[in-house]
Design an enzyme around this catalytic site. Structure first.
Site, PDB file in Angstrom:
ATOM      1  N   ASP A 165      -2.146   4.570  -8.877  1.00  0.00           N
ATOM      2  CA  ASP A 165      -3.184   3.554  -8.785  1.00  0.00           C
ATOM      3  C   ASP A 165      -4.335   3.836  -9.747  1.00  0.00           C
ATOM      4  O   ASP A 165      -4.819   2.947 -10.445  1.00  0.00           O
ATOM      5  CB  ASP A 165      -3.698   3.459  -7.344  1.00  0.00           C
ATOM      6  CG  ASP A 165      -3.945   4.825  -6.730  1.00  0.00           C
ATOM      7  OD1 ASP A 165      -3.865   5.839  -7.444  1.00  0.00           O
ATOM      8  OD2 ASP A 165      -4.225   4.880  -5.516  1.00  0.00           O
TER       9      ASP A 165
ATOM     10  N   ASP B 190       0.411   0.882   6.438  1.00  0.00           N
ATOM     11  CA  ASP B 190      -0.487   0.920   7.589  1.00  0.00           C
ATOM     12  C   ASP B 190      -1.651  -0.060   7.458  1.00  0.00           C
ATOM     13  O   ASP B 190      -2.572  -0.030   8.282  1.00  0.00           O
ATOM     14  CB  ASP B 190      -1.033   2.332   7.773  1.00  0.00           C
ATOM     15  CG  ASP B 190      -1.814   2.816   6.554  1.00  0.00           C
ATOM     16  OD1 ASP B 190      -1.326   2.594   5.430  1.00  0.00           O
ATOM     17  OD2 ASP B 190      -2.892   3.413   6.723  1.00  0.00           O
TER      18      ASP B 190
ATOM     19  N   ASP C  49      -0.366  -1.070   1.577  1.00  0.00           N
ATOM     20  CA  ASP C  49       0.424   0.030   2.116  1.00  0.00           C
ATOM     21  C   ASP C  49       0.884  -0.305   3.527  1.00  0.00           C
ATOM     22  O   ASP C  49       0.392  -1.243   4.164  1.00  0.00           O
ATOM     23  CB  ASP C  49      -0.400   1.315   2.114  1.00  0.00           C
ATOM     24  CG  ASP C  49      -0.471   1.941   0.728  1.00  0.00           C
ATOM     25  OD1 ASP C  49       0.280   1.487  -0.161  1.00  0.00           O
ATOM     26  OD2 ASP C  49      -1.288   2.863   0.524  1.00  0.00           O
TER      27      ASP C  49
ATOM     28  N   ASP D 196      11.607   2.539   0.702  1.00  0.00           N
ATOM     29  CA  ASP D 196      12.185   3.737   0.102  1.00  0.00           C
ATOM     30  C   ASP D 196      12.628   4.746   1.160  1.00  0.00           C
ATOM     31  O   ASP D 196      12.768   5.937   0.869  1.00  0.00           O
ATOM     32  CB  ASP D 196      11.168   4.410  -0.833  1.00  0.00           C
ATOM     33  CG  ASP D 196      11.458   4.086  -2.294  1.00  0.00           C
ATOM     34  OD1 ASP D 196      12.361   3.278  -2.546  1.00  0.00           O
ATOM     35  OD2 ASP D 196      10.775   4.639  -3.171  1.00  0.00           O
TER      36      ASP D 196
END
Length: 709
Positions: free
Chosen positions: A438, A346, A344, A285
């Site tokens: 989430d 990281d 994610d 994104d």
């Protein structure tokens, strides 16, 4: 505190006493043997004065004796050693004092530089919130009250304050102070004491909840309770048929993740899973065209190595992460997959992550989610990351594990988890209505009857925010989103078909006690009520509320990470400091104030451990690829990628430390209250206010976490 014993001086003293005692005995025996040589003059003298003994000592004779010479040398050397020892201790003490003053002046210079630079920055509107104006108003009030109390103190009214009930005529100042005493005793102190009692009750209830969770964790450890899979995958994939591996979709949502995109993509692409049974979606994104090109080049590199990986970029970027995931799940080919793993940008899962999580779905048709634990590559980077590690270790080790074992429900952490796609579709899929997508999907799946499993022994490496600015933005989103969700799904919980015990757990424990009550009482009790009780002494906070119970709760929180025990006091003080951000976020999300739907991507630094990089390189070397493709990839995308990265770094924004108005204002409020507490000679309250105020000052000057020169 008693002084430590001086063993060197004591040893010298004992040695001298023994030698003196031996010399006395020797002289006594010698005089007894030579008694017949005593002259008549001595006898005469003794007769004249029997209590008198005449002793003649020759300095030259005493020094000429070998024993006396040795004793003289020992005495001289011992005195010299004692002098040197005292001088060394004095030097260490002066060095300690000098280091304290040097650190203090260095802190002042840094603070002065931060303040000077902040004046040059453009004005920001973040400090104009109603919450900040309320804190500034409170600061003005406590400063005025301190001035009043100082006047009363120097007039001696702390011994016998003036009273309106006395018959003597009062002066103007005495009349004003006496009226103030009456107003605060009859009108101000009672409501403050009532609010204090309410916060104390909430504090005790929340403390009991923490203690029960810790007891549940001890029970799990003692009994060895953990989820059991009905099957296991061997380390060699050749031992299984390809059909034994279900179809898995792996999603990596990211947005302008310049520093970490290579880590996550590389870790996912080397998963020990059949290539034809896994598809990787890189959901980008990013609005930075340079970052888009970098990520696209990385995806093409892995495509040339034979990995089934796709790059997706949305033209209409709505809904933040939830909208990104929702858009990816609408692809036609998703229906061919049974599970979806989410990481994610990281996060760096181990190569056997899928082999350790997917088997738990076998035979558990009502299982929706398998959540893995997070571990942190930079937990020892600075004090801020150490304190975050304490909080998250308790969250995973205690909260997630206990809830997963006893009630099969916990909040999805948004990453490092595997979902059954059927469960996602059954509960309505990803929703864009909150910033905690989430937690939203986890609550809806729980209301639909699905179960969750938490694996404490399966760990996924990730990164902690190293700067206070990034950490503050992350905590704001984590505490604003749950209140949005609670306001929206409250009636859904009430009208759901789950048992009343599950409804009670969701409403009272999951949302109210752990998401609303905790930041409410933490900020109100220690940042508002405690300073005000110094100026309204008729309302009182007991010492066990100020010190003992918070210390006990901090001890419980630090037990899952015992190596962090030396940081228990900074942890307690910094948690109270963060309560300002959490309280503001909670109120903003609950009442839908401006900024409650703001989503800010947490800034990462792109750290990786050497062991993980080595493992990744070894896995990459095992991948069989065409040499020409690799050469073309290196020549076409490698240099271009490096050049673009260097250019984008030059064009990037300069990082700088900031000043935080709310924290600085509360620092002055607490330090002002500590002065008032000192006038009243209150022990534990003064020390708590002093150290808590200093902590707010350090955080407000952005002296905790990553420092930018």
């Amino acid at each position: 505190m008693p002084r430590p014993p001086n063993y060197e001086f004591q040893e010298w003293w004992n040695k001298q006493q023994i030698e003196i005692h031996n010399n006395v005995n020797h002289n006594h025996n010698h005089n007894h043997n030579q008694n017949h040589t005593i002259t008549s003059s001595s006898s005469t003298s003794n007769v004249e004065n029997p209590n008198f003994v005449s002793v003649a000592i020759s300095a030259s004779d005493s020094l000429s004796s070998p024993l006396n010479r040795k004793d003289h040398r020992n005495r001289t050397r011992s005195a010299r050693q004692l002098s040197f020892f005292c001088f060394l201790k004095l030097q260490h003490f002066l060095h300690f004092i000098f280091s304290i003053f040097t650190s203090f002046f260095s802190l002042l210079r840094t603070a002065n530089r931060r303040i000077a630079k902040s004046r040059l920055l453009p004005n920001r509107r973040t400090s104009d919130s109603r919450f900040f104006r309320l804190i500034k108003f409170l600061l003005v009030v406590v400063v005025l009250l301190l001035c009043v109390e100082l006047i009363a103190y120097f007039k001696g009214w702390h011994f016998s304050p003036p009273s309106l009930r006395k018959t003597e005529v009062l002066g103007f100042v005495e009349l004003v102070y006496a009226s103030w005493l009456r107003v605060r005793a009859e009108y101000l102190a009672p409501p403050l004491q009532s609010l204090s009692n309410v916060c104390i009750i909430l504090f005790l209830v929340q403390s009991v909840d923490r203690a029960v969770l810790m007891l549940g964790c001890f029970w799990i450890k003692c009994r060895g309770i953990k989820p059991v899979a009905v099957m296991e995958y061997s380390s060699k994939s050749e031992d299984h048929n390809v059909e034994d591996f279900p179809m898995v979709l792996v999603q990596i949502p990211m947005c302008n993740e310049r520093e970490v995109y290579q880590h996550s993509i590389g870790a996912v692409c080397v998963q020990d899973w059949p290539r034809e049974r896994m598809l990787v979606q890189v959901l980008d994104d990013s609005d930075d065209s340079d970052v888009q090109q970098l990520i696209r080049a990385e995806v093409q590199k892995w495509q040339q190595r034979g990995v089934r990986i796709l790059y997706r970029h949305r033209l209409i970027r709505t809904g933040y992460k939830a909208g990104n995931l929702k858009s990816a799940m609408n692809c036609d080919y998703v229906k061919d997959y049974e599970f979806v793993a989410i990481f994610d940008a990281d996060f760096q899962p181990a190569p056997d992550f899928l082999k350790k999580t997917i088997p738990y779905f076998k035979g558990n048709d009502d299982l929706a989610l398998v959540q893995a634990r997070w571990t942190f590559v930079n937990k020892d980077e600075n004090l801020l990351t150490r304190l975050q590690n304490i909080n998250l270790s308790f969250h995973f080790e205690v909260e997630q594990q206990v809830n997963g074992v006893f009630i099969n429900f916990f909040g999805f952490n948004g990453t490092a988890g595997v979902w059954r796609i059927k469960a996602l579709e059954d509960c309505g899929g990803w929703s864009e209505r909150t910033t905690v997508e989430d937690m939203d999907v986890a609550v809806r799946a729980h209301l639909c009857g699905w179960k969750f499993i938490f694996l404490n022994d399966v760990k996924c490496l990730c990164e902690l925010p190293e700067s206070y600015e990034a950490y503050k933005k992350q905590q704001y989103r984590w505490h604003s989103g749950p209140m949005q969700l609670f306001r929206m799904c409250f009636m859904e919980i009430i009208h759901s078909k789950v048992s009343w015990m599950k409804k009670f757990n969701l409403i009272f424990l999951f949302f109210l006690l752990r998401k609303l009550v905790l930041p409410f009482y933490s900020f109100t009790l220690f940042c508002i009520i405690l300073p005000l009780t110094m100026f309204l002494p008729e309302a009182h906070l007991p010492a066990w509320v100020v010190c003992y119970i918070p210390g006990f709760i901090s001890l419980l929180n630090i037990l899952p990470s015992p190596q962090s025990f030396p940081f228990i006091v900074p942890y307690l003080l910094c948690e109270n400091t963060m309560s300002v951000t959490k309280f503001n976020a909670m109120i903003t999300g609950l009442f839908r104030f401006k900024g409650s739907y703001e989503w800010v991507v947490t800034k990462k630094s792109g750290r990786s451990s050497e062991a993980d990089l080595l493992g990744l390189s070894e896995k990459e070397s095992e991948v069989s690829v065409d040499t020409s493709l690799l050469q073309r990839s290196a020549s076409d995308s490698g240099l271009e990628e490096l050049n673009k990265l260097n250019m984008s770094k030059k064009n990037g924004k300069t990082k700088r430390n900031r000043l935080y108005g709310k924290e600085l204002t509360l620092a002055f409020i607490l330090l002002t209250a500590s002065v008032r507490s000192l006038l009243s000679a209150q022990g534990i309250h003064f020390y708590f206010l002093l150290f808590q105020g200093i902590t707010f000052l350090i955080v407000g000057l952005d002296l905790i976490g990553e420092q930018v020169s």
